[in-house]
Design a protein around this motif. Structure first.
Motif, PDB file in Angstrom:
ATOM      1  N   GLY A   7       0.550  -1.364   0.229  1.00  0.00           N
ATOM      2  CA  GLY A   7       0.074  -0.073   0.483  1.00  0.00           C
ATOM      3  C   GLY A   7       0.758   1.444  -0.009  1.00  0.00           C
ATOM      4  O   GLY A   7       1.970   1.175  -1.169  1.00  0.00           O
ATOM      5  N   ASN A   8       0.465   2.408   0.310  1.00  0.00           N
ATOM      6  CA  ASN A   8       1.243   3.435   1.071  1.00  0.00           C
ATOM      7  C   ASN A   8       0.847   4.462   1.964  1.00  0.00           C
ATOM      8  O   ASN A   8      -0.077   3.906   2.824  1.00  0.00           O
ATOM      9  N   PRO A   9       1.528   4.964   2.557  1.00  0.00           N
ATOM     10  CA  PRO A   9       2.056   5.865   4.098  1.00  0.00           C
ATOM     11  C   PRO A   9       0.466   6.511   3.899  1.00  0.00           C
ATOM     12  O   PRO A   9      -0.011   6.185   4.994  1.00  0.00           O
ATOM     13  N   ALA A  10      -0.590   7.136   2.921  1.00  0.00           N
ATOM     14  CA  ALA A  10      -1.426   8.045   3.171  1.00  0.00           C
ATOM     15  C   ALA A  10      -2.727   6.677   3.580  1.00  0.00           C
ATOM     16  O   ALA A  10      -3.827   7.281   4.209  1.00  0.00           O
ATOM     17  N   TRP A  11      -2.509   5.461   3.303  1.00  0.00           N
ATOM     18  CA  TRP A  11      -3.803   4.752   3.393  1.00  0.00           C
ATOM     19  C   TRP A  11      -4.048   4.159   4.786  1.00  0.00           C
ATOM     20  O   TRP A  11      -4.711   4.402   5.392  1.00  0.00           O
ATOM     21  N   ILE A  12      -2.787   3.158   5.342  1.00  0.00           N
ATOM     22  CA  ILE A  12      -2.655   2.440   6.419  1.00  0.00           C
ATOM     23  C   ILE A  12      -1.840   3.457   7.047  1.00  0.00           C
ATOM     24  O   ILE A  12      -0.513   3.358   6.553  1.00  0.00           O
ATOM     25  N   LYS A  13      -2.116   3.960   8.001  1.00  0.00           N
ATOM     26  CA  LYS A  13      -1.375   4.690   8.734  1.00  0.00           C
ATOM     27  C   LYS A  13      -0.362   4.545   9.832  1.00  0.00           C
ATOM     28  O   LYS A  13       0.756   5.263   9.813  1.00  0.00           O
ATOM     29  N   GLU A  14      -0.634   2.899  10.258  1.00  0.00           N
ATOM     30  CA  GLU A  14       0.126   2.913  11.373  1.00  0.00           C
ATOM     31  C   GLU A  14       0.653   2.115  10.320  1.00  0.00           C
ATOM     32  O   GLU A  14       0.181   0.265  10.163  1.00  0.00           O
ATOM     33  N   PRO A  15       2.186   1.641  10.085  1.00  0.00           N
ATOM     34  CA  PRO A  15       3.414   0.625   9.165  1.00  0.00           C
ATOM     35  C   PRO A  15       3.123  -1.114  10.503  1.00  0.00           C
ATOM     36  O   PRO A  15       2.695  -1.769   9.564  1.00  0.00           O
ATOM     37  N   TRP A  16       2.981  -0.985  11.420  1.00  0.00           N
ATOM     38  CA  TRP A  16       3.177  -2.191  12.339  1.00  0.00           C
ATOM     39  C   TRP A  16       1.448  -3.584  11.897  1.00  0.00           C
ATOM     40  O   TRP A  16       1.460  -4.254  11.626  1.00  0.00           O
ATOM     41  N   LYS A  17       0.377  -2.352  11.383  1.00  0.00           N
ATOM     42  CA  LYS A  17      -0.732  -3.624  10.696  1.00  0.00           C
ATOM     43  C   LYS A  17      -0.433  -3.910  10.203  1.00  0.00           C
ATOM     44  O   LYS A  17      -0.844  -4.686   9.793  1.00  0.00           O
ATOM     45  N   LEU A  18       0.238  -3.403   9.320  1.00  0.00           N
ATOM     46  CA  LEU A  18       0.757  -4.510   7.319  1.00  0.00           C
ATOM     47  C   LEU A  18       1.293  -5.894   8.108  1.00  0.00           C
ATOM     48  O   LEU A  18       1.418  -6.611   7.329  1.00  0.00           O
ATOM     49  N   ALA A  19       2.161  -5.964   9.157  1.00  0.00           N
ATOM     50  CA  ALA A  19       3.032  -6.575   9.300  1.00  0.00           C
ATOM     51  C   ALA A  19       2.723  -8.191   9.536  1.00  0.00           C
ATOM     52  O   ALA A  19       2.800  -9.357   8.861  1.00  0.00           O
ATOM     53  N   ASP A  20       1.825  -8.732  10.397  1.00  0.00           N
ATOM     54  CA  ASP A  20       1.117  -9.320  10.624  1.00  0.00           C
ATOM     55  C   ASP A  20       0.593  -9.705   8.749  1.00  0.00           C
ATOM     56  O   ASP A  20       0.882 -11.817   8.777  1.00  0.00           O
ATOM     57  N   PRO A  21       0.163  -9.505   8.663  1.00  0.00           N
ATOM     58  CA  PRO A  21      -0.612  -9.807   7.741  1.00  0.00           C
ATOM     59  C   PRO A  21       0.633 -10.381   5.998  1.00  0.00           C
ATOM     60  O   PRO A  21       0.488 -11.019   4.918  1.00  0.00           O
ATOM     61  N   LEU A  22       1.542  -9.495   5.999  1.00  0.00           N
ATOM     62  CA  LEU A  22       1.933 -10.201   5.199  1.00  0.00           C
ATOM     63  C   LEU A  22       3.353 -10.736   5.279  1.00  0.00           C
ATOM     64  O   LEU A  22       3.380 -11.334   4.178  1.00  0.00           O
ATOM     65  N   ARG A  23       3.212 -11.113   6.813  1.00  0.00           N
ATOM     66  CA  ARG A  23       3.783 -12.321   6.876  1.00  0.00           C
ATOM     67  C   ARG A  23       3.479 -13.799   6.317  1.00  0.00           C
ATOM     68  O   ARG A  23       3.368 -14.565   5.816  1.00  0.00           O
ATOM     69  N   ARG A  24       2.063 -13.149   7.016  1.00  0.00           N
ATOM     70  CA  ARG A  24       0.890 -14.792   6.231  1.00  0.00           C
ATOM     71  C   ARG A  24       0.677 -14.615   4.861  1.00  0.00           C
ATOM     72  O   ARG A  24       0.506 -15.895   4.249  1.00  0.00           O
ATOM     73  N   ALA A  25       1.189 -13.554   3.984  1.00  0.00           N
ATOM     74  CA  ALA A  25       1.273 -13.765   2.906  1.00  0.00           C
ATOM     75  C   ALA A  25       2.319 -13.944   1.829  1.00  0.00           C
ATOM     76  O   ALA A  25       2.819 -14.070   0.858  1.00  0.00           O
ATOM     77  N   GLY A  26       3.300 -14.753   2.873  1.00  0.00           N
ATOM     78  CA  GLY A  26       4.818 -14.747   2.387  1.00  0.00           C
ATOM     79  C   GLY A  26       5.829 -13.823   2.651  1.00  0.00           C
ATOM     80  O   GLY A  26       7.339 -13.930   1.219  1.00  0.00           O
ATOM     81  N   VAL A  27       5.807 -12.803   2.717  1.00  0.00           N
ATOM     82  CA  VAL A  27       6.719 -11.467   2.307  1.00  0.00           C
ATOM     83  C   VAL A  27       8.403 -12.402   2.731  1.00  0.00           C
ATOM     84  O   VAL A  27       9.310 -11.801   2.298  1.00  0.00           O
ATOM     85  N   ALA A  28       8.052 -13.026   4.013  1.00  0.00           N
ATOM     86  CA  ALA A  28       9.848 -13.993   4.384  1.00  0.00           C
ATOM     87  C   ALA A  28      10.515 -14.275   3.634  1.00  0.00           C
ATOM     88  O   ALA A  28      11.418 -14.639   3.176  1.00  0.00           O
TER      89      ALA A  28
END
Length: 336
Positions: A203-224
């Protein structure tokens, strides 16, 4: 750290790159004949990425030269001469288009930029609504997409907005596990290609204001298992804002690398307008010489001049809009 590293760029590339700081495009087999102008030659020296000599911008430059619109053609070279991502259509087999572009990129000894944008229930029924009919259709599409890359050096930005839509609540809760599973499978399939790097969109910084909220969904989606994440696709956040946000998200993900879309962020966002905002400008030219730890590349993922949707006088999402392209290029004139 990323699984792979980019090929080194000559010092000249970095110096040239300092000068400047969602749609479907045809990609026929590229032969010796080309409409590309001098700017295309400079772009080849400035970054490791392939410049499509038959892009909509390049064709527009050629057409305007034939019409005698020389000044406009020269201005539009600021887009035509730069590498931009190819977005294969989801409605058809992506294989032929990707194979043609991959062949051209190999012959030019360049890296192919690609965006995979076909997740089921895409864009929550908004301007770019669509996507694969179901999970199996998506798996088949990704298989064709990945196979067509072959052993070409490629960089893939995977599914713009897909994770952010989950967090924002746009994607129904019951669809979230399937979406994350499909993204995880897509990362695994694409990274099987020997020279393909994959960045999962965040996404982008203006959309999801708190970056930490993206961390778990990204992990579940295979970012590692990917090379990292992508930010600012089709948006207008400045390099400084996007980089600061990316650093915070990277920390939350244990140091994952990232890429930033700078195709239209030269003047930053326009408050309250995300769809075809007027008065915008091209941003930092595509380069891997970023000078920022963890930032693997500035890229033009959104194709400058292709509409965000039928808003602000624009055509359907993904359609070429020469007037908007020319405005972007003109407004970046002070930058190169």
């Amino acid at each position: 750290m990323s699984r792979r590293t980019f090929r080194p760029i000559h010092l000249l590339a970095g110096l040239v790159a300092l000068g400047l700081a969602s749609g479907c495009a045809a990609a026929p087999e590229v032969g010796q004949a080309s409409v590309a102008g001098p700017a295309s030659q400079r772009a080849r020296a400035a970054s490791p990425f392939w410049v499509d000599p038959d892009s909509p911008a390049a064709r527009q430059v050629h057409g305007w030269r034939q019409q005698g619109r020389t000044a406009d053609a020269e201005t539009l070279e600021r887009i035509a001469g730069q590498p931009v991502a190819l977005w294969p259509a989801g409605e058809t087999d992506p294989g032929p288009q990707i194979r043609a572009a991959a062949g051209a990129a190999r012959r030019a000894d360049r890296t192919l930029l690609l965006t995979a944008y076909n997740i089921p229930h895409r864009d929550c029924g908004q301007h770019s609504a669509g996507g694969a009919a179901d999970a199996d259709a998506y798996r088949d599409w990704i298989e064709r997409f990945a196979a067509a890359i072959g052993d070409t050096e490629a960089l893939v930005v995977l599914e713009p907005d897909a994770i952010a839509h989950v967090i924002s609540g746009c994607t129904p809760v019951e669809l979230e596990p399937e979406r994350e599973a499909l993204l995880r499978e897509a990362v695994a399939r694409l990274t099987r290609q020997p020279h393909t790097r994959v960045y999962l969109d965040a996404g982008n910084p203006a959309w999801i204001k708190e970056p930490w909220k993206l961390a778990d969904p990204l992990r579940r989606a295979g970012v590692a298992d990917a090379d990292g994440f992508a930010l600012n696709v089709a948006n207008f956040q400045t390099d400084a804002v996007a980089t600061a946000y990316a650093r915070e998200l990277s920390k939350a993900l244990g140091g994952r690398h990232f890429v930033i879309d700078t195709s239209r962020n030269g003047r930053g966002p326009l408050d309250g307008v995300w769809c075809n905002p007027p008065g915008r400008a091209l941003g930092t030219r595509p380069t891997t010489d970023t000078g920022v730890p963890g930032l693997d590349a500035y890229l033009w993922i959104k194709r400058p001049g292709e509409s965000d949707g039928d808003c602000e006088g624009g055509p359907q999402a993904g359609r070429w809009w020469p007037e908007y392209a020319l405005e972007l290029a003109r407004n970046s004139g002070a930058q190169g």
